[in-house]
Structure formats: structure tokens, C-alpha cells
Enzyme design. Structure first.
Site, PDB file in Angstrom:
ATOM      1  N   TYR A 100      12.024  -4.487  -7.184  1.00  0.00           N
ATOM      2  CA  TYR A 100      10.796  -4.351  -7.971  1.00  0.00           C
ATOM      3  C   TYR A 100       9.789  -3.333  -7.452  1.00  0.00           C
ATOM      4  CZ  TYR A 100       6.196  -5.689  -9.830  1.00  0.00           C
ATOM      5  OH  TYR A 100       4.947  -5.674 -10.388  1.00  0.00           O
ATOM      6  N   ASN A 146       0.474   0.786   5.969  1.00  0.00           N
ATOM      7  CA  ASN A 146       1.114   0.009   4.907  1.00  0.00           C
ATOM      8  C   ASN A 146       1.870  -1.137   5.561  1.00  0.00           C
ATOM      9  OD1 ASN A 146       4.150   0.625   2.999  1.00  0.00           O
ATOM     10  ND2 ASN A 146       2.666  -0.994   2.754  1.00  0.00           N
ATOM     11  N   GLY A 147       1.553  -2.371   5.172  1.00  0.00           N
ATOM     12  CA  GLY A 147       2.270  -3.504   5.752  1.00  0.00           C
ATOM     13  C   GLY A 147       1.310  -4.552   6.251  1.00  0.00           C
ATOM     14  N   GLY A 198      -0.540   0.542  -4.948  1.00  0.00           N
ATOM     15  CA  GLY A 198      -1.892   0.056  -4.660  1.00  0.00           C
ATOM     16  C   GLY A 198      -2.885   0.683  -5.603  1.00  0.00           C
ATOM     17  N   CYS A 214       0.873  -1.161   0.000  1.00  0.00           N
ATOM     18  CA  CYS A 214       0.000   0.000   0.000  1.00  0.00           C
ATOM     19  C   CYS A 214       0.912   1.213   0.000  1.00  0.00           C
ATOM     20  CB  CYS A 214      -0.857   0.047   1.254  1.00  0.00           C
ATOM     21  SG  CYS A 214      -1.994  -1.339   1.420  1.00  0.00           S
TER      22      CYS A 214
END
Ligand code: SF4
Length: 504
Positions: free
Chosen positions: A281, A136-137, A61, A35
Site C-alpha cells: 500500500y 522518516n520512521g 506525508g 514521511c
């Protein structure tokens, strides 16, 4: 050279192992970004700044997005499914988000289905005032905490792990927002970056091992008083005219308000384990992560790949877009010309490729096509960032051969992905990861390549500036390549590696 198996033989192996069935809608055989979070304190139009920041973080996201603003009196929230551009382009939505302070979130669902109640920021009215949070996570003990909270009478509104923060803050016996948040943070385990907004300030948090990223920027304001930005990546700063100040440190909590930035470090010091896949990436190539420009890191990984597994060839071809910088590094190191042998169609939407199985199977060809002018009669080195299930790699190798390549050598700028990520990255279960079931030679046969090689784990570390991987205390999280999980997996057990039988 790997023997090229017939398509039928390969497909029957795929059925036995279940390794190539793209079962999730929209699965494109990649690990998906987690995210993106963004926050701003003291901006002229905080909602517009946040929408721009989220736009720059769209790669983290694409399923849903939300913004919460605070105007000095009240909080305002917009949440919607879809892309940033679909949500904040009309004047009415933006007019409903007044104020100089805001947080925002882009969601790729790692826990909880994507329905509006699962879109962040989450908001709650507490006795001490409003509180909005974006996360996020992934928390690895959220299920256990949730069970306990439900037993104690807490009513959950969503299926997201992030909601435990709201309930832990609500029942905390501390009095200030910051102390309540720290009390909650000390009970959760996981990899996370948070942005939170209360009437007292903007708060940013990174997990104790700093697996997920968060950075601080300074935003000029016409009144001459500094505004501040928190964001998942530095690429979100330029678009809003902010300048990079520093990374938030692992385990650091920053509280930002009109008095400036205050730093609190409530956790015991541990070794930092930043996600190494951000360099390979996830991050946008123009971001700088932990002091390292991502673009340069990817080129260096490509150069390492050339040194470790060079092969005679006529042309280096990236698998667009993520293979581009490492292919450039490979070409520079090897002296073999770099050419765009695969052209990507940027205008293929998910809805277009979903309707039927037949169309879905054509998905790779809709997105990529072989450039015969480059490939015909050539020995080709294809460079990509990773192999997850292997479906896309096989189709791309097929496509390159169909465009006239005489040999196809696949080179991958990460080690084999042998384990699932439980820290906020969407990966298939371990049994569906090609590298969890096959050695490199078998993988080469399955994807139909003449040869296949991955950068080594030490090579990856060296490309990122380390002498080598410190096996006793690794400098990064690299669990998806090594199975060495740095954060306890309380809720999530890696499923045993058993054969998936063919679905009837
Ligand atoms: Fe990143 Fe892999 Fe660690 Fe997940 S397991 S945080 S993708 S390095």
C-alpha cells in the site's frame, strides 16, 4: 455465505468494541504513510529540485513540509503546514532558499502534534557548523533517551522523537560530523531513514534492518560534474531528471560531497527486514523498492489472492485507488472481467468533510460512488489493500449493494492487520483493529459482505518472490500481520487487548 446483520445490530456491536469510531480527525480508516525524505548535493537550484522531489513523495506525508538549503556559506530553511504545492509555489519562498545543496521532508505526524516547531528538517548550529536533518520512521527508545538527555540539561524544542539526534550529536565527544552522527545512531533503536546536510556533505542513513526505504540517484549537472540525490522512493527521481543508482543498504551511512559517494557500515550485520506493507500500500505504484517494481508486485499479490480464494462472480471491482493493481492481477488470474464499479471523486478535501458528524458519516460517499452501469444485477468481487477499523469497508459494501449488486465478495491483498505498527506507520491502537478482535467470518458479517478473504502471509511472501515466509528469520517486517516485531519496542508497549466500553 455470511449472514448480513441489520445495521442497528452492527452499530451496537461497533459501540461495544469501539472498533468503528473514527476518533482522530481526518481518519479515513487506512494505515497512514510515514514521511518522505529527499536530499540533493550539487544541483543548479537545489531548493526547486527538492520541492519537485517532495511533490513526487507527497503520498508519504501531507500535513507539513520543509526544505533546508546550504549555499556554501549559510543554511536557509523554510517550514510550513500543508501540502508541497501550497508551500513552494511563490517566488519569494524559493528565493529565500538559495544554494546547490538541500534536504527536504514531508511529514505525516507519527509522534508529536503538527505544529510548526514539529516540522522537519530540524536544524542546529553546532561548534562544527550548521546541521539539518530529516527523518522518516520511528525511534523505539526515544522517550528513554529523551528523559536521560533532559536530566543532563538538554532543552528540547519539539515533541518529535527525531530531535534526540540533534542532542546526541551535540553532546558527542567525537570531533567530526560523521563520527558524532554515528555515535548518535549507535544509541538509538528504531526503524528510520535519515537525510542530513552539513557543510561537509549530504548524509543518508538507513536503519540496521532496513525497515524504511532510502535510495540513491545520480543527477546530471550542466557543469559536467555529477550531482547526487537521496530519496524515500524511486518515483522522486524521474521528476528531477535523476537516474536510479541503488538502494542504500540496511545499516549503511553514505556521505556525499564533491569527492563523490563514500559508504560507511558502522553496525553489526543483521537480517534485512524491509517493511512488507510498502509493497501492499504505502509506496507509489511506479516506484521500485529493493529491486521489485511495486506495480508488478501488487498485481502478483492480486493473482495470488485469486488462486487462494477464488469465488464465482461476474465482475472484479477495485476499491480506488489503492486496490487497483491487485484487482487487475486478480482479474487476469481468474478470467473474470475487471470494471470500474466504484468511481472516486479526487476533489474532496479534508476540510470539506470535517465540519459535522453527519457530513463526516457521508465521507465515503463524498469520496466514492457506486457505478450502477457496472454493478446492477452483478455478483461483485471487491478488491482492497487492507482492512484497518472496517468503517470504510462496511460503507463501500453498502454502497455497492445500493447500486444493485446481488452479491458482494470482499478480497484483501494483505493478511488481516492484527497488530499496530511502531515503526513509523500511523495505525490505531490494537484494540481498534477489526482483525485483532474478530475472525474472518465475523469480519465478513460486520462489513456486510457475502464472503471475505485475505491473502495468506505465505501467499504474500510468494507473490514477492520468496518460496515462503521463513518463520525463524522472516525476510520482511510483517509485524502488523504477525505480531513478530523485529526491532525492540523499548518505549512502546502494545496495549493489552481489552474491551473498550461505550463512551458515555
Ligand atoms: Fe511495515 Fe507493518 Fe512492519 Fe509497520 S509493522 S514496518 S507497517 S510491515
Amino acid at each position: 455465505m455470511a449472514r448480513n446483520r441489520g445495521l442497528k445490530e452492527v452499530e451496537s456491536m461497533m459501540d461495544v468494541y469501539g472498533a468503528f469510531r473514527a476518533e482522530e480527525p481526518g481518519d479515513d480508516d487506512k494505515m497512514h504513510e510515514e514521511c518522505g525524505v529527499f536530499g540533493v548535493w550539487h544541483a543548479q537550484d537545489a531548493a526547486a529540485m527538492t520541492a519537485l522531489g517532495l511533490h513526487a513523495l507527497q503520498h508519504r506525508g501531507q500535513e507539513a513540509t520543509g526544505i533546508a538549503t546550504y549555499d556554501g556559506d549559510r543554511f536557509h530553511i523554510h517550514k510550513g503546514l500543508g501540502l508541497v504545492g501550497d508551500n513552494y509555489s511563490d517566488a519569494k519562498t524559493m528565493a529565500g532558499l538559495p544554494g546547490g545543496h538541500a534536504i527536504g521532508h514531508n511529514r505525516y505526524a507519527t509522534t508529536g502534534e503538527t505544529v510548526l516547531r514539529n516540522v522537519q528538517p530540524l536544524y542546529a548550529d553546532f561548534a562544527f557548523g550548521g546541521f539539518a536533518v530529516g527523518h522518516n520512521g520511528n525511534l523505539t527508545n526515544a522517550a528513554a533517551i529523551r528523559r536521560d538527555l533532559v536530566r543532563r540539561g538538554c532543552l528540547f524544542q519539539s515533541s518529535m522523537d527525531s530531535e534526540v539526534f540533534i542532542h546526541l550529536i551535540a553532546i558527542s565527544l567525537y570531533s567530526t560530523v560523521l563520527d558524532r552522527l554515528i555515535d548518535a545512531l549507535k544509541q538509538v533503536v528504531g526503524a528510520y531513514s535519515l537525510v542530513a546536510l552539513s557543510q561537509d556533505g549530504l548524509i543518508g542513513v538507513r536503519d540496521p534492518q532496513g525497515v524504511r526505504p532510502l535510495i540513491l540517484g545520480r543527477l546530471p549537472h550542466p557543469d559536467g560534474k555529477d550531482g547526487w540525490v537521496l530519496a524515500s522512493e524511486t518515483c522522486a527521481l524521474e521528476i528531477v531528471g535523476a537516474e536510479f543508482v541503488r538502494d542504500i543498504e540496511p545499516g549503511e551511512v553514505v556521505v556525499i560531497n564533491d569527492q563523490g559517494v563514500r559508504s560507511v557500515k558502522p553496525f553489526h550485520r543483521t537480517t534485512s527486514r524491509f517493511c512488507i506493507f510498502e509493497y501492499v500500500y504505502f509506496a507509489r505504484p511506479d516506484s521500485v523498492m529493493e529491486g521489485k517494481p511495486v506495480y508488478a508486485a501488487r498485481k502478483e499479490i492480486g493473482a495470488m489472492l485469486a488462486r487462494e480464494s477464488g469465488v464465482d462472480a461476474d465482475v472484479i471491482v477495485p476499491v480506488p485507488d489503492s486496490g487497483v493493481p491487485s484487482a487487475m492481477g486478480y482479474a487476469a488470474e481468474s478470467g473474470i472481467p475487471y470494471e470500474l464499479g466504484i468511481i472516486r471523486n479526487h476533489y474532496v478535501g479534508r476540510t470539506f468533510i470535517e465540519p459535522t458528524d453527519q457530513i463526516r458519516n457521508l465521507g465515503v460517499r463524498l469520496k466514492h460512488s457506486g457505478n450502477r452501469a457496472v454493478l446492477e444485477g452483478k455478483r461483485v468481487i471487491l478488491v482492497d489493500d487492507s482492512i484497518v477499523r472496517g468503517t470504510t469497508s462496511r460503507k463501500i459494501v453498502e454502497m455497492v449493494r445500493a447500486a444493485g449488486a446481488t452479491e458482494v465478495h470482499m478480497r484483501i491483498s494483505s493478511p488481516p492487520t492484527t497488530h499496530s505498527c511502531f515503526y513509523g506507520i500511523d495505525t490505531p491502537e490494537r484494540g481498534k483493529l477489526l482483525a485483532a478482535r474478530h475472525d474472518v467470518q465475523e469480519m465478513a458479517e460486520l462489513i456486510g459482505a457475502d464472503s471475505l478473504a485475505f491473502v495468506s502471509i505465505d501467499g504474500l511472501y510468494q507473490a514477492l518472490g520468496a518460496a515462503r515466509r521463513n518463520a525463524a528469520d522472516p525476510q520482511f517486517c510483517d509485524a502488523c500481520f504477525t505480531g513478530d516485531y523485529p526491532i525492540a519496542l523499548h518505549d512502546l508497549a502494545d496495549p493489552p487487548l481489552t474491551l473498550v466500553t461505550k463512551a458515555s
